[in-house]
Design a protein around this motif. Structure first.
Motif, PDB file in Angstrom:
ATOM      1  N   VAL A  53     -10.117  33.390-115.440  1.00 62.77           N
ATOM      2  CA  VAL A  53      -9.912  32.011-115.911  1.00 62.77           C
ATOM      3  C   VAL A  53      -8.987  31.344-114.903  1.00 62.77           C
ATOM      4  O   VAL A  53      -7.791  31.422-114.986  1.00 62.77           O
ATOM      5  N   GLY A  54      -9.570  30.720-113.932  1.00 66.23           N
ATOM      6  CA  GLY A  54      -8.796  30.136-112.856  1.00 66.23           C
ATOM      7  C   GLY A  54      -8.548  31.156-111.767  1.00 66.23           C
ATOM      8  O   GLY A  54      -9.037  32.284-111.812  1.00 66.23           O
ATOM      9  N   ALA A  55      -7.760  30.750-110.795  1.00 61.98           N
ATOM     10  CA  ALA A  55      -7.507  31.596-109.631  1.00 61.98           C
ATOM     11  C   ALA A  55      -6.435  32.654-109.888  1.00 61.98           C
ATOM     12  O   ALA A  55      -6.369  33.633-109.163  1.00 61.98           O
ATOM     13  N   ASP A  56      -5.626  32.460-110.913  1.00 60.66           N
ATOM     14  CA  ASP A  56      -4.461  33.317-111.071  1.00 60.66           C
ATOM     15  C   ASP A  56      -4.433  34.172-112.324  1.00 60.66           C
ATOM     16  O   ASP A  56      -3.447  34.858-112.569  1.00 60.66           O
ATOM     17  N   ALA A  57      -5.487  34.137-113.136  1.00 62.24           N
ATOM     18  CA  ALA A  57      -5.397  34.858-114.406  1.00 62.24           C
ATOM     19  C   ALA A  57      -6.765  35.303-114.890  1.00 62.24           C
ATOM     20  O   ALA A  57      -7.799  34.842-114.414  1.00 62.24           O
ATOM     21  N   LEU A  58      -6.744  36.203-115.858  1.00 62.76           N
ATOM     22  CA  LEU A  58      -7.958  36.617-116.517  1.00 62.76           C
ATOM     23  C   LEU A  58      -7.702  36.655-118.016  1.00 62.76           C
ATOM     24  O   LEU A  58      -6.572  36.814-118.474  1.00 62.76           O
ATOM     25  N   LEU A  59      -8.760  36.470-118.753  1.00 66.66           N
ATOM     26  CA  LEU A  59      -8.709  36.478-120.201  1.00 66.66           C
ATOM     27  C   LEU A  59      -9.302  37.782-120.684  1.00 66.66           C
ATOM     28  O   LEU A  59     -10.352  38.206-120.203  1.00 66.66           O
ATOM     29  N   MET A  60      -8.630  38.428-121.623  1.00 66.63           N
ATOM     30  CA  MET A  60      -9.170  39.621-122.263  1.00 66.63           C
ATOM     31  C   MET A  60      -9.381  39.305-123.730  1.00 66.63           C
ATOM     32  O   MET A  60      -8.472  38.813-124.401  1.00 66.63           O
ATOM     33  N   LEU A  61     -10.597  39.557-124.216  1.00 63.51           N
ATOM     34  CA  LEU A  61     -10.900  39.421-125.634  1.00 63.51           C
ATOM     35  C   LEU A  61     -11.217  40.797-126.187  1.00 63.51           C
ATOM     36  O   LEU A  61     -11.912  41.581-125.543  1.00 63.51           O
ATOM     37  N   VAL A  62     -10.717  41.082-127.379  1.00 63.96           N
ATOM     38  CA  VAL A  62     -11.042  42.322-128.071  1.00 63.96           C
ATOM     39  C   VAL A  62     -11.976  41.938-129.214  1.00 63.96           C
ATOM     40  O   VAL A  62     -11.658  41.070-130.028  1.00 63.96           O
ATOM     41  N   LEU A  63     -13.137  42.585-129.231  1.00 61.19           N
ATOM     42  CA  LEU A  63     -14.174  42.280-130.215  1.00 61.19           C
ATOM     43  C   LEU A  63     -14.708  43.570-130.812  1.00 61.19           C
ATOM     44  O   LEU A  63     -14.469  44.655-130.270  1.00 61.19           O
ATOM     45  N   SER A  64     -15.486  43.454-131.884  1.00 60.81           N
ATOM     46  CA  SER A  64     -16.144  44.649-132.399  1.00 60.81           C
ATOM     47  C   SER A  64     -17.184  45.104-131.370  1.00 60.81           C
ATOM     48  O   SER A  64     -17.692  44.310-130.579  1.00 60.81           O
ATOM     49  N   ALA A  65     -17.484  46.385-131.372  1.00 60.00           N
ATOM     50  CA  ALA A  65     -18.327  46.980-130.331  1.00 60.00           C
ATOM     51  C   ALA A  65     -19.738  46.396-130.289  1.00 60.00           C
ATOM     52  O   ALA A  65     -20.339  46.327-129.220  1.00 60.00           O
ATOM     53  N   ASP A  66     -20.262  45.958-131.401  1.00 57.71           N
ATOM     54  CA  ASP A  66     -21.641  45.478-131.421  1.00 57.71           C
ATOM     55  C   ASP A  66     -21.780  43.984-131.127  1.00 57.71           C
ATOM     56  O   ASP A  66     -22.871  43.440-131.181  1.00 57.71           O
ATOM     57  N   THR A  67     -20.706  43.324-130.774  1.00 57.65           N
ATOM     58  CA  THR A  67     -20.752  41.890-130.464  1.00 57.65           C
ATOM     59  C   THR A  67     -21.483  41.637-129.152  1.00 57.65           C
ATOM     60  O   THR A  67     -21.210  42.293-128.144  1.00 57.65           O
ATOM     61  N   ASP A  68     -22.390  40.692-129.160  1.00 51.20           N
ATOM     62  CA  ASP A  68     -23.049  40.244-127.935  1.00 51.20           C
ATOM     63  C   ASP A  68     -22.067  39.321-127.220  1.00 51.20           C
ATOM     64  O   ASP A  68     -21.781  38.219-127.697  1.00 51.20           O
ATOM     65  N   THR A  69     -21.545  39.749-126.098  1.00 42.64           N
ATOM     66  CA  THR A  69     -20.521  38.984-125.386  1.00 42.64           C
ATOM     67  C   THR A  69     -21.101  37.887-124.497  1.00 42.64           C
ATOM     68  O   THR A  69     -20.358  37.041-124.000  1.00 42.64           O
ATOM     69  N   ARG A  70     -22.397  37.871-124.302  1.00 41.71           N
ATOM     70  CA  ARG A  70     -22.995  36.903-123.377  1.00 41.71           C
ATOM     71  C   ARG A  70     -22.764  35.447-123.780  1.00 41.71           C
ATOM     72  O   ARG A  70     -22.430  34.629-122.902  1.00 41.71           O
ATOM     73  N   PRO A  71     -22.904  35.064-125.056  1.00 41.79           N
ATOM     74  CA  PRO A  71     -22.618  33.663-125.399  1.00 41.79           C
ATOM     75  C   PRO A  71     -21.170  33.273-125.108  1.00 41.79           C
ATOM     76  O   PRO A  71     -20.905  32.169-124.631  1.00 41.79           O
ATOM     77  N   LEU A  72     -20.240  34.164-125.372  1.00 44.54           N
ATOM     78  CA  LEU A  72     -18.836  33.884-125.062  1.00 44.54           C
ATOM     79  C   LEU A  72     -18.636  33.745-123.562  1.00 44.54           C
ATOM     80  O   LEU A  72     -17.959  32.834-123.100  1.00 44.54           O
ATOM     81  N   ALA A  73     -19.216  34.666-122.810  1.00 44.02           N
ATOM     82  CA  ALA A  73     -19.058  34.640-121.359  1.00 44.02           C
ATOM     83  C   ALA A  73     -19.614  33.359-120.749  1.00 44.02           C
ATOM     84  O   ALA A  73     -19.069  32.840-119.778  1.00 44.02           O
ATOM     85  N   ARG A  74     -20.687  32.830-121.336  1.00 40.38           N
ATOM     86  CA  ARG A  74     -21.253  31.566-120.839  1.00 40.38           C
ATOM     87  C   ARG A  74     -20.381  30.375-121.223  1.00 40.38           C
ATOM     88  O   ARG A  74     -20.267  29.413-120.474  1.00 40.38           O
ATOM     89  N   ALA A  75     -19.768  30.420-122.406  1.00 42.81           N
ATOM     90  CA  ALA A  75     -19.014  29.273-122.918  1.00 42.81           C
ATOM     91  C   ALA A  75     -17.593  29.169-122.368  1.00 42.81           C
ATOM     92  O   ALA A  75     -17.072  28.059-122.214  1.00 42.81           O
ATOM     93  N   ILE A  76     -16.955  30.277-122.075  1.00 42.31           N
ATOM     94  CA  ILE A  76     -15.535  30.273-121.702  1.00 42.31           C
ATOM     95  C   ILE A  76     -15.229  29.425-120.470  1.00 42.31           C
ATOM     96  O   ILE A  76     -14.272  28.654-120.496  1.00 42.31           O
ATOM     97  N   PRO A  77     -15.977  29.510-119.384  1.00 44.79           N
ATOM     98  CA  PRO A  77     -15.641  28.668-118.231  1.00 44.79           C
ATOM     99  C   PRO A  77     -15.585  27.178-118.564  1.00 44.79           C
ATOM    100  O   PRO A  77     -14.684  26.469-118.130  1.00 44.79           O
ATOM    101  N   GLY A  78     -16.520  26.690-119.361  1.00 46.69           N
ATOM    102  CA  GLY A  78     -16.521  25.288-119.746  1.00 46.69           C
ATOM    103  C   GLY A  78     -15.326  24.944-120.643  1.00 46.69           C
ATOM    104  O   GLY A  78     -14.732  23.876-120.511  1.00 46.69           O
TER     105      GLY A  78
END
Length: 117
Positions: free
Chosen positions: A86-111
């Motif tokens: 998330v930007g040049a200096d940091a990263l975001l870590m999300l903890v989710l349940s194992a069966d969560t499809d992370t692709r929608p989150l990964a697409r939405a977070i940059p915006g």
């Protein structure tokens, strides 16, 4: 990203996915800057490991025809840890349940991050 921006991002992410159990903003040097919810038992270890994972992903992806790393997921039986720059200096870590499809989150977070300024 300041605390208010991190809180706003968390509110947006919570509205998008009830599967999120926690979030942390980690500097590229491995320090946990902010955290919310259930994320980590050892902040120092997860911060350093998260930063190292993203650096490794960037190194590997640079060898794959300039394919920038967009996300890294670490999954076990019960949980998934999703790491995203998330930007040049940091990263975001999300903890989710194992069966969560992370692709929608990964697409939405940059915006979402861009909209926060």
């Amino acid at each position: 990203m300041n605390q208010g921006m991190f809180d706003d991002l968390n509110a947006q992410l919570d509205a998008m996915s009830p599967e999120i159990q926690g979030a942390a903003l980690i500097s590229n040097e491995g320090a946990v800057i902010f955290q919310e919810g259930e994320t980590i038992a050892d902040q120092r270890l997860i911060g350093i490991a998260g930063a190292a994972i993203m650096r490794l992903a960037e190194h590997i992806s640079s060898g794959l025809a300039e394919c920038p790393a967009q996300e890294i997921s670490v999954r076990c039986d019960r949980h998934t840890a999703l790491f995203m720059p998330v930007g040049a200096d940091a990263l975001l870590m999300l903890v989710l349940s194992a069966d969560t499809d992370t692709r929608p989150l990964a697409r939405a977070i940059p915006g979402m991050v861009s909209a926060l300024g």
